[in-house]
Motif scaffolding. Sequence first.
Motif, PDB file in Angstrom:
ATOM      1  N   VAL A   1     -18.453  30.040  30.975  1.00 48.63           N
ATOM      2  CA  VAL A   1     -17.551  29.369  31.918  1.00 48.63           C
ATOM      3  C   VAL A   1     -18.257  28.965  33.228  1.00 48.63           C
ATOM      4  O   VAL A   1     -17.607  28.844  34.261  1.00 48.63           O
ATOM      5  CB  VAL A   1     -16.317  30.255  32.237  1.00 48.63           C
TER       6      VAL A   1
ATOM      7  N   ASP B   1     -22.769  24.090  24.133  1.00 47.50           N
ATOM      8  CA  ASP B   1     -22.400  25.507  24.153  1.00 47.50           C
ATOM      9  C   ASP B   1     -21.610  25.818  22.878  1.00 47.50           C
ATOM     10  O   ASP B   1     -20.538  25.239  22.646  1.00 47.50           O
ATOM     11  CB  ASP B   1     -21.537  25.832  25.379  1.00 47.50           C
TER      12      ASP B   1
ATOM     13  N   GLU C   1     -19.231  27.913  20.953  1.00 47.42           N
ATOM     14  CA  GLU C   1     -18.228  28.882  21.383  1.00 47.42           C
ATOM     15  C   GLU C   1     -17.712  29.790  20.264  1.00 47.42           C
ATOM     16  O   GLU C   1     -17.405  30.950  20.504  1.00 47.42           O
ATOM     17  CB  GLU C   1     -17.031  28.143  21.995  1.00 47.42           C
TER      18      GLU C   1
ATOM     19  N   HIS D   1     -19.441  36.436  26.134  1.00 48.12           N
ATOM     20  CA  HIS D   1     -18.541  35.383  26.600  1.00 48.12           C
ATOM     21  C   HIS D   1     -17.159  35.918  26.966  1.00 48.12           C
ATOM     22  O   HIS D   1     -16.150  35.234  26.803  1.00 48.12           O
ATOM     23  CB  HIS D   1     -18.409  34.293  25.523  1.00 48.12           C
TER      24      HIS D   1
ATOM     25  N   HIS E   1     -19.288  20.706  23.771  1.00 53.94           N
ATOM     26  CA  HIS E   1     -19.102  21.855  22.882  1.00 53.94           C
ATOM     27  C   HIS E   1     -18.866  21.382  21.457  1.00 53.94           C
ATOM     28  O   HIS E   1     -17.946  20.581  21.236  1.00 53.94           O
ATOM     29  CB  HIS E   1     -17.891  22.680  23.325  1.00 53.94           C
TER      30      HIS E   1
ATOM     31  N   HIS F   1     -26.373  31.864  25.610  1.00 56.81           N
ATOM     32  CA  HIS F   1     -25.119  31.590  26.304  1.00 56.81           C
ATOM     33  C   HIS F   1     -24.378  32.907  26.526  1.00 56.81           C
ATOM     34  O   HIS F   1     -23.726  33.418  25.622  1.00 56.81           O
ATOM     35  CB  HIS F   1     -24.283  30.630  25.456  1.00 56.81           C
TER      36      HIS F   1
END
Length: 459
Positions: free
Chosen positions: A278, A186, A188, A244, A365, A240
């Motif tokens: 999450v 993922d 971020e 977020h 990550h 994703h």
Amino acid sequence: MPESEIQSCLTTYYCCPKEFLPEFTAAPHSGAPGYFHLGPDTTCYGHLSTQTPAPTTDQPLPDATKDIAIKDNKVQLPFNPSEILTSLRHETYMGPDARSGTQSLTAKIYYAIRPFLPVSARKHLQKLRLRNWDKRPFPRWPVDFSADNLHDQLLLISLRATGAERLPFIWFWPDGKSACAMMSHDVETKTGRDFCPTLMDLDDSRGIKGSFTVIPEERYEVPASYIDSIHARGHEVAVHDLNHDGHLYDNRPQFLERVARINDYGRKFSAQGFRAAVLYRNQDWFDQLDFAYDMSVPNVAHLDPQRGGCCTVMPYFIGDILEIPVTDIQDYSLFNILNDYSIEIWKRQTALILARHGLMSFIIHPDYIIEPRARATFEALLDHLAQLRDKENVWTALPREINQWWRERAAMKLVNKGSAWQIEGQGSERARIAWASELDGRLSLEICHPDRSAAEGRA
Ligand SMILES: [Zn+2]
């Protein structure tokens, strides 16, 4: 006779011919649903006709095993397996409040004020929230197999009811692989995005490809060249979330507005898969996701903000979407909650899942493995997975490959060709016939070796 709902639980999971299954009936029930056991390792949630199920799992649970009646190819169950499997895999046992982005009011307040708190206060609050997490009896840490065990027990009961010595089914993975392992990353922040070429080098150095899940809005720029570079190296791109912010599933109108954009990004990125921020999820709304598969449901979620867990280590369908569950602890939880930089928990989880021929799936990550200590831990995990592949015959696969295989397997047919069984359908050249039998009171599963299949395939 048409396949019953209970039989189809088994034909879906094992891809076995319905002719080998007994006639199942579920006793009518009254009263409230609750928790009960089916043997010590299987926790169920649903209606139970013979005893009173428990409202919570922190008390002794009734065991329904002795209430199952088997007679003359007929099985009477005090519960409906289909209801139990939905409550586990869709996590409805958590109740409707757990379905929105954040679950309890306390959690909601915590995540709302968290950005304004100093790190020390955050850590303290997190500690309070996670107090005794490892003492929660259900779902069982570090891996819960309740949904898988329920299938195994029903198949064992089938063998006993029909008197068959063994029963053929289509093995879980292609080419007779013992289990499956999947890596996902993922991305971020911009820092994480810029680390992706190095991360692909690390994955490639062990011959493992990963799925890079990309946040399409607000966090960082997503140039076409970045997406193309992932595809070009044989890794995969998934979407994703949208931005977020943790509010994807907060309310239906906002969700619908966001999911339309998420679906557009899926097409733009040539992505078949989705994961929410999450690991937030609401399975009732998954039908709006225009993706082949989702990867947002953990097996056991004690360390995640949204509690619960799907209690299986196998992919499963939620409507048309394939859920590829997260079955191993995330790097964030390992490093920042448990302060653990070893791969001992991952080793324990993969050993348990390997023994059950399931899916080991990881979220690492790029943002969290830039610093040397965490990077070394990740590299040790890659070495471990390469070893499982080379020594234990584990299939290391991208989620899109798992998705393709699982759909092909679901459409295959196991047909009796006079003296031998054969698998028909697209992709069947990679499929293997396997046999289920009873050994020392337990279900035993065995793959037919390809060059011995003609002899062993006899019913
Ligand atoms: Zn994320």
